[in-house]
Structure formats: structure tokens, C-alpha cells
Write a protein that holds these residues in place. Structure first.
Motif, mmCIF file in Angstrom:
data_model
loop_
_atom_site.group_PDB
_atom_site.id
_atom_site.type_symbol
_atom_site.label_atom_id
_atom_site.label_comp_id
_atom_site.label_asym_id
_atom_site.label_seq_id
_atom_site.Cartn_x
_atom_site.Cartn_y
_atom_site.Cartn_z
ATOM 1 N N LYS A 58 -21.889 7.566 48.906
ATOM 2 C CA LYS A 58 -22.321 7.568 47.489
ATOM 3 C C LYS A 58 -23.840 7.602 47.343
ATOM 4 C CE LYS A 58 -18.342 5.161 45.513
ATOM 5 N NZ LYS A 58 -17.581 4.946 46.763
ATOM 6 N N ASN A 59 -24.535 7.137 48.371
ATOM 7 C CA ASN A 59 -25.992 6.962 48.233
ATOM 8 C C ASN A 59 -26.813 8.169 48.697
ATOM 9 O OD1 ASN A 59 -25.106 6.484 50.865
ATOM 10 N ND2 ASN A 59 -26.787 5.084 51.327
ATOM 11 N N GLU A 83 -16.023 6.205 59.021
ATOM 12 C CA GLU A 83 -16.901 5.171 59.608
ATOM 13 C C GLU A 83 -18.367 5.564 59.415
ATOM 14 O OE1 GLU A 83 -13.619 4.032 63.007
ATOM 15 O OE2 GLU A 83 -15.543 4.823 63.694
ATOM 16 N N VAL A 84 -18.645 6.870 59.564
ATOM 17 C CA VAL A 84 -20.021 7.353 59.347
ATOM 18 C C VAL A 84 -20.417 7.105 57.887
ATOM 19 C CG1 VAL A 84 -21.490 9.423 59.304
ATOM 20 C CG2 VAL A 84 -19.890 9.061 61.208
ATOM 21 N N THR A 85 -19.485 7.376 56.964
ATOM 22 C CA THR A 85 -19.755 7.119 55.531
ATOM 23 C C THR A 85 -20.203 5.662 55.353
ATOM 24 O OG1 THR A 85 -18.040 8.710 54.930
ATOM 25 C CG2 THR A 85 -18.743 7.195 53.205
ATOM 26 N N GLY A 86 -19.467 4.756 55.997
ATOM 27 C CA GLY A 86 -19.792 3.327 55.879
ATOM 28 C C GLY A 86 -21.185 3.022 56.416
ATOM 29 N N LEU A 87 -21.512 3.623 57.564
ATOM 30 C CA LEU A 87 -22.826 3.352 58.179
ATOM 31 C C LEU A 87 -23.958 3.931 57.317
ATOM 32 C CD1 LEU A 87 -21.888 4.084 61.901
ATOM 33 C CD2 LEU A 87 -22.611 1.877 60.983
ATOM 34 N N VAL A 88 -23.698 5.079 56.679
ATOM 35 C CA VAL A 88 -24.720 5.684 55.806
ATOM 36 C C VAL A 88 -24.892 4.815 54.565
ATOM 37 C CG1 VAL A 88 -25.269 7.697 54.362
ATOM 38 C CG2 VAL A 88 -24.316 8.041 56.661
ATOM 39 N N GLU A 89 -23.764 4.371 53.997
ATOM 40 C CA GLU A 89 -23.853 3.569 52.760
ATOM 41 C C GLU A 89 -24.495 2.208 53.014
ATOM 42 O OE1 GLU A 89 -19.886 3.739 51.067
ATOM 43 O OE2 GLU A 89 -20.383 5.601 50.002
ATOM 44 N N SER A 90 -24.344 1.690 54.250
ATOM 45 C CA SER A 90 -24.971 0.389 54.535
ATOM 46 C C SER A 90 -26.416 0.548 55.017
ATOM 47 C CB SER A 90 -24.154 -0.364 55.591
ATOM 48 O OG SER A 90 -24.260 0.327 56.826
ATOM 49 N N GLY A 91 -26.880 1.801 55.092
ATOM 50 C CA GLY A 91 -28.278 2.054 55.460
ATOM 51 C C GLY A 91 -28.524 2.040 56.964
ATOM 52 N N GLN A 92 -27.454 1.927 57.774
ATOM 53 C CA GLN A 92 -27.665 1.897 59.241
ATOM 54 C C GLN A 92 -27.895 3.290 59.807
ATOM 55 O OE1 GLN A 92 -24.119 -0.752 59.837
ATOM 56 N NE2 GLN A 92 -25.224 -1.262 61.684
ATOM 57 N N VAL A 93 -27.419 4.310 59.100
ATOM 58 C CA VAL A 93 -27.590 5.693 59.564
ATOM 59 C C VAL A 93 -28.172 6.536 58.434
ATOM 60 C CG1 VAL A 93 -26.294 7.774 60.205
ATOM 61 C CG2 VAL A 93 -25.783 5.598 61.334
#
Ligand SMILES: NC(=O)c1ccc[n+]([C@@H]2O[C@H](COP(=O)([O-])OP(=O)(O)OC[C@H]3O[C@@H](n4cnc5c(N)ncnc54)[C@H](OP(=O)(O)O)[C@@H]3O)[C@@H](O)[C@H]2O)c1
Length: 331
Positions: free
Chosen positions: A114-115, A287-297
Motif C-alpha cells: 500500500k505504501n 511476504e515481500v509485500t509485508g517487508l515493503v509495508e513494514s519498511g524493511q525492504v
């Protein structure tokens, strides 16, 4: 609809064409995506030049491109996890994303982070899936040390971030101009290959991700520990992969001969060696979506080209000097 079509095998400039073609239809388990962005991968170049003919059947003409982001505008009756209007992205495992619409099976589709923008989302599927699958195959864990070749390339810049997210120590190589931004991605030791020899710096690592091939594949064994792992994206086909590919006897014999130097190194280092051929995988992309949304990737985009300039985008990637990803803006 407008699309970039692959019409023959050979030089890029003579083999693709800006065309008007039929909008795709969907089957029960597919969605139709209105494409907002796509991205270029070296895979597009290899397919257009006919270098991967041995690996699968392509029927020409075909629409170019594997990465897509956009909005769902139609869905088949068996599609349960997606709705009209959903913002999605995917690695489409057949060609077809350099077009105004693309049909995609629900089981390889993910909701876009989303970000980030559609352009940013389209830069991620193929390279992030590749990097995830390499680290999974090598069972990279916290505290391991890994060398990632070409940290400024599409696969490299993601592999660095995913390896750091797992708690590994990351060595990577790049040229002088890219050292600062690659370091900012979190790599622990960025080796400027124009000024330093990585073989004198990297010693006894648990794993090498080889994105370069040729002598780099063989030399990877010099820097791993005994029992270490070399996962290649471009090196000789290993025995297990050759078996899975169901190749005929003579091709297998040729591949055995081609990897003879690697076979010696594998024995010498008691090493694990594997050629990874990436696959679509919605669970991993989620999982990549999650890492992008949490700012880790984060993604890194070098240039954005309009669809009508797709030829120049592909030619730009052909030079092998891109800093991150090259994106095609469709609408
Ligand atoms: N098997 C699979 O499933 C699979 C999946 C994905 C990719 N691949 C393959 O893997 C390769 C890499 O893909 P990619 O998308 O990462 O490519 P890419 O984005 O085109 O890589 C370009 C980058 O490579 C760097 N580079 C070139 N020579 C280098 C060297 N000697 N040392 C260190 N860095 C160097 C360049 O940095 P400088 O300008 O600083 O040199 C540039 O940033 C391609 O051949 C691709 O086809 C295979």
C-alpha cells in the motif's frame, strides 16, 4: 490494446514491435489487470534473443514482459481472493506485461504494497522472488555470512535487504559509483570491484549468490567455507536441476562436461551447488509485500520509460549497468 510484441528471435531492435492487439480474455481462475506499470529484466533480453529456447516453448508473436502492477478490472467465476478494483502485482510466468491489459491466474497474484506507487511495485516481483528463493534454498540464517555478487543489480539490491532482514552479515560487490547507495541498503561490506579484489576480502563465507556466471561461478568456491553453498542464477546447470528438467541423455551428457570444473570444486570444498530457476509464488510475494509495508525492504528505480519507448528501456538494460530496476509506465 497497445502492446510490445516479440515477433522474431534475434537482435532486440529488430525483434520487438509496438503493436495494436486483441485484449486478452480470462478463464475461470484468472483476473484481467489493467496494467499501470511493468519492469524490464535481463530475462526479457534472453528470451527475445532466443537464448532460452531449450528451456521452454514460446509461440511468437508474444507480448514481452514478466512483471506487472495494476488494477483488477474483471475476474473469473472461480476467483475468490481478489475483487474488481484491487491494486495488485505479480510475476506473470508467461510473457505479457508490456501491454494495457494482462490476464493473470489468481494463484500467482498478490495485493500490491500500500505504501508504494505502481511503478515501484512493478519493479519488485521477479527480482524479489528470485532473491527470496535463493536465500530459502541456501537456508540462510541469522549470523551467516553471505557474498552477494552485483549488489547494485535488480536481484542484488533485493538480496542484500532480504539477507539483512534475516540477520546475516552481507558482503557485496559493485563499481565505485554505486558504493554509497548500496551501502545505504544495509550491506556490511561493499567491495568496489574497480579498486579491490573481493577474493582477498571475502573468506570462508557460508554462501555465495552468484549473479555473474563464468569465472565468478568457479571463483565462488574459493571464498566459501568447507561445506559452504554456492547458489547461481547463471552458472552451469547442476545435476539435480538437470534431472528435474527432464533433459535428454545427450543434453545431460553435455551439461556434465560443461560443469566439470565446478564438479571438482564441489568435491574439493564438500560444497552445495545449485542453479536456481525462479518461479512464480504468491505466498513469497505476499511476504515481500509485508517487508515493503513494514519498511524493511525498499525498491530502487533507475529509470522509468513510457510504453512507446520500451525498446530503449530494454536496450538500456542490455548494457548491464542499471542501478536497481528499469520500469515501463503503461498508463
Ligand atoms: N535463474 C533465474 O531464475 C534468474 C532470475 C533472475 C535473474 N537471473 C539472471 O541473473 C543475472 C542478474 O540479474 P539482475 O536482474 O540482477 O541483472 P541487472 O540488474 O541487469 O544487473 C546489473 C548490475 O550488475 C552489476 N555488475 C555488472 N558486472 C559486475 C561485476 N563484474 N561485479 C559486480 N557487479 C557487476 C552492475 O553494476 P556496475 O555498473 O557497478 O558494474 C549493475 O548494477 C542476469 O543474468 C539474469 O538473467 C536469473
Amino acid at each position: 490494446m497497445k502492446a510490445i510484441q516479440h515477433i522474431r528471435y534475434g537482435e532486440i531492435s529488430e525483434s520487438i514491435k509496438f503493436s495494436e492487439i486483441e485484449k486478452p480474455t480470462i478463464s475461470k481462475d484468472e483476473v484481467l489487470i489493467e496494467t499501470f506499470a511493468a519492469s524490464v529484466n535481463p530475462l526479457d533480453i534472453k528470451v527475445i534473443k532466443g537464448k532460452l529456447k531449450a528451456l521452454g516453448k514460446y509461440t511468437l508473436p508474444a507480448t514481452v514482459g514478466y512483471d506487472v502492477s495494476g488494477k483488477v478490472v474483471e475476474k473469473g467465476e472461480d476467483v475468490i481472493n481478489f475483487n474488481i478494483g484491487d491494486e495488485v502485482y505479480a510475476y506473470v510466468d508467461k510473457q505479457g506485461s508490456f501491454a494495457e491489459f494482462v490476464s493473470v491466474k489468481q494463484n500467482i497474484l498478490s495485493l500490491k504494497p500500500k505504501n508504494i506507487s505502481f511503478e515501484e511495485a512493478a519493479s519488485l516481483p521477479l527480482v524479489s522472488l528470485t532473491a527470496s528463493q535463493v536465500l530459502k534454498r541456501g537456508q540462510l540464517k541469522s549470523g551467516d555470512r553471505i557474498l552477494i555478487q552485483a549488489g547494485s543489480g535488480g536481484v542484488g539490491f533485493l538480496a542484500i535487504q532480504l539477507a539483512k532482514a534475516k540477520g546475516a552479515y552481507v558482503y557485496t560487490t559493485t563499481s565505485t559509483d554505486n558504493v554509497a547507495w548500496v551501502k545505504a541498503l544495509g550491506a556490511d561490506r561493499v567491495i568496489d570491484y574497480k579498486a579491490e579484489d573481493y577474493k582477498t576480502i571475502v573468506k570462508d563465507v557460508d554462501m555465495v549468490l552468484d549473479t555473474l556466471g563464468n569465472e565468478y561461478t568457479e571463483d565462488a568456491f574459493k571464498v566459501i567455507k568447507k561445506g559452504g553453498k554456492v547458489i547461481t542464477l547463471v552458472g552451469p546447470v547442476d545435476k539435480e536441476t538437470a534431472k528435474r528438467m527432464k533433459l535428454n541423455f545427450f543434453v545431460k551428457l553435455y551439461l556434465t562436461w560443461k560443469r566439470r570444473k565446478i564438479t571438482k570444486q564441489i568435491k574439493h570444498k564438500s560444497a552445495y551447488y545449485s542453479l536456481l530457476l525462479m518461479r512464480a509464488n504468491a505466498k513469497q510475494l505476499n511476504e515481500v509485500t509485508g517487508l515493503v509495508e513494514s519498511g524493511q525492504v525498499k525498491t530502487v528505480i533507475d529509470k522509468v520509460f513510457p510504453l512507446k519507448d520500451a525498446l530503449n528501456a530494454i536496450l538500456y538494460v542490455t548494457k548491464g549497468r542499471t542501478k536497481g530496476k528499469v520500469v515501463i509506465k503503461i498508463t
